[in-house]
Design a protein around this motif. Structure first.
Motif, PDB file in Angstrom:
ATOM      1  N   GLY A   1      36.139  16.919  53.364  1.00 11.00           N
ATOM      2  CA  GLY A   1      36.793  18.085  52.780  1.00 11.00           C
ATOM      3  C   GLY A   1      37.570  17.648  51.558  1.00 11.00           C
ATOM      4  N   THR A   2      38.852  18.021  51.493  1.00 13.39           N
ATOM      5  CA  THR A   2      39.699  17.590  50.380  1.00 13.39           C
ATOM      6  C   THR A   2      39.751  16.062  50.349  1.00 13.39           C
ATOM      7  OG1 THR A   2      41.010  19.555  50.768  1.00 13.39           O
ATOM      8  CG2 THR A   2      41.978  17.861  49.344  1.00 13.39           C
ATOM      9  N   GLY A   3      39.843  15.490  51.535  1.00 19.72           N
ATOM     10  CA  GLY A   3      39.727  14.038  51.682  1.00 19.72           C
ATOM     11  C   GLY A   3      38.584  13.762  52.642  1.00 19.72           C
TER      12      GLY A   3
ATOM     13  N   GLY B   1      35.215  16.945  48.636  1.00 25.02           N
ATOM     14  CA  GLY B   1      35.093  18.233  47.944  1.00 25.02           C
ATOM     15  C   GLY B   1      35.551  18.136  46.490  1.00 25.02           C
ATOM     16  N   PRO B   2      36.743  17.584  46.214  1.00 25.78           N
ATOM     17  CA  PRO B   2      37.189  17.472  44.822  1.00 25.78           C
ATOM     18  C   PRO B   2      36.254  16.629  43.944  1.00 25.78           C
ATOM     19  CG  PRO B   2      39.048  17.231  46.309  1.00 25.78           C
ATOM     20  CD  PRO B   2      37.811  17.271  47.176  1.00 25.78           C
TER      21      PRO B   2
ATOM     22  N   GLU C   1      33.409  18.790  42.948  1.00 26.83           N
ATOM     23  CA  GLU C   1      33.844  19.785  41.962  1.00 26.83           C
ATOM     24  C   GLU C   1      34.065  19.146  40.581  1.00 26.83           C
ATOM     25  OE1 GLU C   1      36.926  21.912  44.159  1.00 26.83           O
ATOM     26  OE2 GLU C   1      35.387  22.698  45.507  1.00 26.83           O
TER      27      GLU C   1
ATOM     28  N   ALA D   1      32.743  23.796  45.024  1.00 25.41           N
ATOM     29  CA  ALA D   1      31.636  23.347  45.880  1.00 25.41           C
ATOM     30  C   ALA D   1      30.940  24.534  46.545  1.00 25.41           C
ATOM     31  CB  ALA D   1      32.159  22.374  46.932  1.00 25.41           C
ATOM     32  N   VAL D   2      31.732  25.515  46.957  1.00 28.06           N
ATOM     33  CA  VAL D   2      31.165  26.668  47.647  1.00 28.06           C
ATOM     34  C   VAL D   2      30.217  27.458  46.742  1.00 28.06           C
ATOM     35  CG1 VAL D   2      33.133  28.180  47.142  1.00 28.06           C
ATOM     36  CG2 VAL D   2      31.785  28.572  49.211  1.00 28.06           C
TER      37      VAL D   2
ATOM     38  N   TRP E   1      23.480  18.624  46.592  1.00 23.78           N
ATOM     39  CA  TRP E   1      23.513  18.284  48.018  1.00 23.78           C
ATOM     40  C   TRP E   1      22.662  17.078  48.347  1.00 23.78           C
ATOM     41  CZ3 TRP E   1      27.787  20.214  49.152  1.00 23.78           C
ATOM     42  CH2 TRP E   1      28.207  21.375  48.486  1.00 23.78           C
TER      43      TRP E   1
ATOM     44  N   GLY F   1      34.748  19.511  58.396  1.00 28.25           N
ATOM     45  CA  GLY F   1      35.370  19.649  57.070  1.00 28.25           C
ATOM     46  C   GLY F   1      34.618  20.677  56.248  1.00 28.25           C
ATOM     47  N   GLY F   2      35.233  21.100  55.158  1.00 32.71           N
ATOM     48  CA  GLY F   2      34.686  22.185  54.342  1.00 32.71           C
ATOM     49  C   GLY F   2      33.253  21.963  53.880  1.00 32.71           C
ATOM     50  N   VAL F   3      32.930  20.720  53.511  1.00 32.52           N
ATOM     51  CA  VAL F   3      31.604  20.432  52.962  1.00 32.52           C
ATOM     52  C   VAL F   3      30.507  20.626  54.022  1.00 32.52           C
ATOM     53  CG1 VAL F   3      30.185  18.584  51.947  1.00 32.52           C
ATOM     54  CG2 VAL F   3      32.530  18.955  51.141  1.00 32.52           C
TER      55      VAL F   3
ATOM     56  N   HIS G   1      30.128  22.988  55.853  1.00 32.42           N
ATOM     57  CA  HIS G   1      29.660  24.375  55.886  1.00 32.42           C
ATOM     58  C   HIS G   1      28.321  24.536  55.168  1.00 32.42           C
ATOM     59  CE1 HIS G   1      34.089  25.502  56.519  1.00 32.42           C
ATOM     60  NE2 HIS G   1      33.446  25.653  57.651  1.00 32.42           N
ATOM     61  N   GLN G   2      27.986  23.579  54.318  1.00 33.45           N
ATOM     62  CA  GLN G   2      26.676  23.625  53.624  1.00 33.45           C
ATOM     63  C   GLN G   2      25.620  23.093  54.598  1.00 33.45           C
ATOM     64  OE1 GLN G   2      26.194  24.929  50.558  1.00 33.45           O
ATOM     65  NE2 GLN G   2      28.375  25.416  50.477  1.00 33.45           N
TER      66      GLN G   2
END
Ligand code: ADP
Ligand code: ZN
Length: 292
Positions: A132-134, A184-185, A188, A195-196, A205, A232-234, A236-237
């Motif tokens: 994610g962020t980290g 994520g950063p 970006e 990223a989303v 990807w 983590g956020g990533v 989600h892909q």
């Protein structure tokens, strides 16, 4: 009467507090922003005291000291977060609510949540990555969450930067670490978009999956987990998972042969508890603290 267990998932942005039972049923849950500890920690301890919990499990953002044999156990290490550097998180929680407490990292509790209630239930060696962020990893080996001098810092293992990668590491310390190349950063910064919003760009990807696959190859060869979970956020892909599995097997190049690896679709998987893996892991950590 069933024990009342407190769970505190202390993320860098949000603090989630819950009360539940040993079976993973959450009865109450609130959240608050991660402001200065002097303001928020006594309030959290009081919340748990008012709920008359019998024990608390805490999953804390890092870096923090999670080895119980270390005299600084339960303290946060240096962090840019105002007021938290060297703060005695566990000690100040205990000062306001004196019950048995378990204390570990946020990623270790996510790993524990999945190993107790989720897709790794019944397994005792599991790696959980958050991207994610980290980037971080929680590692369980033989039923025990891994600790050491501090805790594993999966985000800063060095990877092979791909020659066609148009970006640069965003880690201030390393030119080719996992977090610098794949958080994520970093996505970006490399592609100049959220990223989303890059979901339909295959090259984004493919590259991301390659770095994650490299990291998994390292973790699998070092810790021999029975399952690898990515949150983590990533994560989600979802289209990234088949790419990660394929690249991981390519990097492993047939070096290992196990029944788990033969079932690769069930070996490298997304988190399974709908973002509740952290708080449920805290609950299990609290249950373990109560048992002593
Ligand atoms: P944190 O790491 O801050 O606890 P997350 O795991 O949600 O929180 O990570 C947030 C980062 O993950 C964002 O900065 C963004 O780069 C990335 N991210 C969040 N959601 C998505 C998504 N749906 N697809 C791809 N990347 C995402
Ligand atoms: Zn780094």
């Amino acid at each position: 009467m069933a024990a009342r267990i407190g769970a505190l998932e202390a993320g860098g942005t949000t603090l989630v507090l819950a009360v539940g039972d040993a079976k993973g049923n959450i009865k109450e849950q609130i959240s608050m922003p991660t402001v200065e500890p002097e303001r928020v920690v006594p309030e959290m301890a009081q919340w748990f005291a008012d709920k008359k919990v019998d024990a608390i499990g805490i999953g804390a953002f890092g870096p923090t000291v999670v080895n119980p044999n270390n005299p600084d156990f339960g303290k946060i290490c240096f962090t840019p977060k105002p007021g938290w550097s060297y703060y005695d998180f566990l000690g100040n929680m205990k000062a306001g609510c004196d019950v048995p407490m378990g204390y570990d990292t946020d990623v270790n509790v996510a790993c524990l949540g999945e190993a107790t209630f989720g897709c790794a239930k019944g397994l005792d060696s599991v790696c959980y990555f958050t991207v994610g962020t980290g980037i971080g990893a929680g590692v369980m080996v033989g039923g025990q969450l891994l600790h050491g001098m501090l805790h594993p810092e999966a985000g800063h293992i060095l990877l092979n930067k791909l020659p066609y990668d148009p970006g640069n590491s965003v880690c201030p310390k390393h030119t080719c670490c996992f977090e610098g190349l794949a958080s994520g950063p970093s996505i970006e910064a490399r592609w100049g978009a959220k990223a989303v919003d890059l979901a339909d760009r295959d090259e984004v990807w493919e590259l991301e999956a390659d770095y994650i696959a490299q990291a998994i190859e390292i973790y699998v060869t070092c810790y021999s987990p029975e399952k690898v979970i990515i949150g983590g956020g990533v994560a989600h892909q979802e289209q990234i998972f088949p790419m990660i599995r394929k690249k991981f097997l390519t990097y492993l190049n047939g070096y290992l042969s196990t029944k788990e690896l033969d079932d690769i679709d069930n070996y490298i998987v997304p988190n399974s508890l709908n973002e509740k893996q952290g708080i449920l892991g805290c609950l299990e950590l609290g249950r373990r603290a109560l048992e002593g």
